[in-house]
Write a protein that holds these residues in place. Structure first.
Motif, short mmCIF file in Angstrom:
data_model
loop_
_atom_site.label_atom_id
_atom_site.label_comp_id
_atom_site.label_asym_id
_atom_site.label_seq_id
_atom_site.Cartn_x
_atom_site.Cartn_y
_atom_site.Cartn_z
N ALA A 8 0.84 -1.20 0.00
CA ALA A 8 0.00 0.00 0.00
C ALA A 8 0.87 1.25 0.00
N ALA A 9 1.99 1.22 0.67
CA ALA A 9 2.88 2.37 0.72
C ALA A 9 3.55 2.63 -0.64
N ALA A 10 3.63 1.62 -1.47
CA ALA A 10 4.26 1.80 -2.77
C ALA A 10 3.45 2.71 -3.68
N PHE A 11 2.14 2.78 -3.47
CA PHE A 11 1.28 3.60 -4.32
C PHE A 11 0.89 4.92 -3.69
N ALA A 12 1.39 5.22 -2.52
CA ALA A 12 1.10 6.49 -1.85
C ALA A 12 1.97 7.58 -2.46
N PRO A 13 1.44 8.82 -2.54
CA PRO A 13 2.25 9.91 -3.09
C PRO A 13 3.42 10.23 -2.17
N SER A 14 4.52 10.63 -2.77
CA SER A 14 5.70 10.95 -1.97
C SER A 14 5.51 12.31 -1.31
N THR A 15 6.06 12.45 -0.12
CA THR A 15 5.92 13.70 0.62
C THR A 15 7.14 14.59 0.46
N GLY A 16 8.27 14.02 0.10
CA GLY A 16 9.50 14.81 -0.03
C GLY A 16 9.57 15.51 -1.37
N GLY A 17 10.32 16.60 -1.43
CA GLY A 17 10.52 17.31 -2.68
C GLY A 17 11.51 16.58 -3.57
N ARG A 18 11.47 16.92 -4.83
CA ARG A 18 12.37 16.28 -5.79
C ARG A 18 13.69 17.03 -5.83
N ALA A 19 14.77 16.29 -5.72
CA ALA A 19 16.09 16.90 -5.73
C ALA A 19 16.50 17.25 -7.16
N VAL A 20 17.05 18.42 -7.36
CA VAL A 20 17.53 18.84 -8.66
C VAL A 20 19.00 18.47 -8.75
N THR A 21 19.35 17.70 -9.77
CA THR A 21 20.73 17.26 -9.89
C THR A 21 21.54 18.09 -10.87
N SER A 22 20.88 18.79 -11.78
CA SER A 22 21.62 19.61 -12.73
C SER A 22 20.83 20.88 -13.02
N LEU A 23 21.52 21.85 -13.56
CA LEU A 23 20.88 23.11 -13.86
C LEU A 23 20.39 23.20 -15.30
N SER A 24 20.72 22.21 -16.13
CA SER A 24 20.31 22.26 -17.52
C SER A 24 18.86 21.78 -17.68
N GLU A 25 18.29 22.14 -18.80
CA GLU A 25 16.89 21.79 -19.08
C GLU A 25 16.79 20.31 -19.45
N LYS A 26 15.77 19.64 -18.93
CA LYS A 26 15.57 18.22 -19.20
C LYS A 26 14.73 18.05 -20.47
N SER A 27 14.95 16.94 -21.15
CA SER A 27 14.23 16.62 -22.37
C SER A 27 12.78 16.28 -22.06
N VAL A 28 11.87 16.64 -22.97
CA VAL A 28 10.45 16.31 -22.79
C VAL A 28 10.23 14.82 -23.05
N SER A 29 10.88 14.28 -24.08
CA SER A 29 10.65 12.88 -24.44
C SER A 29 11.41 11.91 -23.54
N LEU A 30 12.58 12.31 -23.07
CA LEU A 30 13.38 11.48 -22.17
C LEU A 30 13.76 12.31 -20.96
#
Length: 105
Positions: free
Chosen positions: A14-36
């Protein structure tokens, strides 16, 4: 003991499908691809029609994008002709008279 193991497995699934509470860590400053989204957007594909940042092997870094687009069209057309030839022969169409070099094939 068996009930405790079953309860732990149920709670874990059940915990596997619960929304995460922590923020997402940013690993780089460049723009990420839309497709990948796990790759950076290739800079050489910007400005082309249909650009969603799909260049996973980064071919555009050392080959011009115009050449890559023309090659993709050419190979797609060759594949379509090959498929049509395969289907035509499979349906029974033949070229008559058979050239002398191909008589034994």
């Amino acid at each position: 003991m068996m009930k405790l193991a079953a309860l732990a497995a149920l709670a874990g699934s059940a915990a596997a499908f619960a929304p995460s509470t922590g923020g997402r860590a940013v690993t780089s400053l460049s723009e990420k691809s839309v497709s990948l989204p796990f790759l950076e957007t290739p800079p050489n594909t910007a400005g082309y029609v249909g650009d969603v940042g799909f260049d996973p092997f980064r071919f555009s870094d050392f080959i011009p994008v115009d050449f890559l687009r023309e090659a993709e069209l050419k190979h797609g057309r060759i594949c379509m002709m090959a498929w049509l030839g395969f289907v035509a022969v499979d349906c029974g169409f033949r070229v008559y008279p058979i050239p002398e070099g191909f008589e034994g094939i």
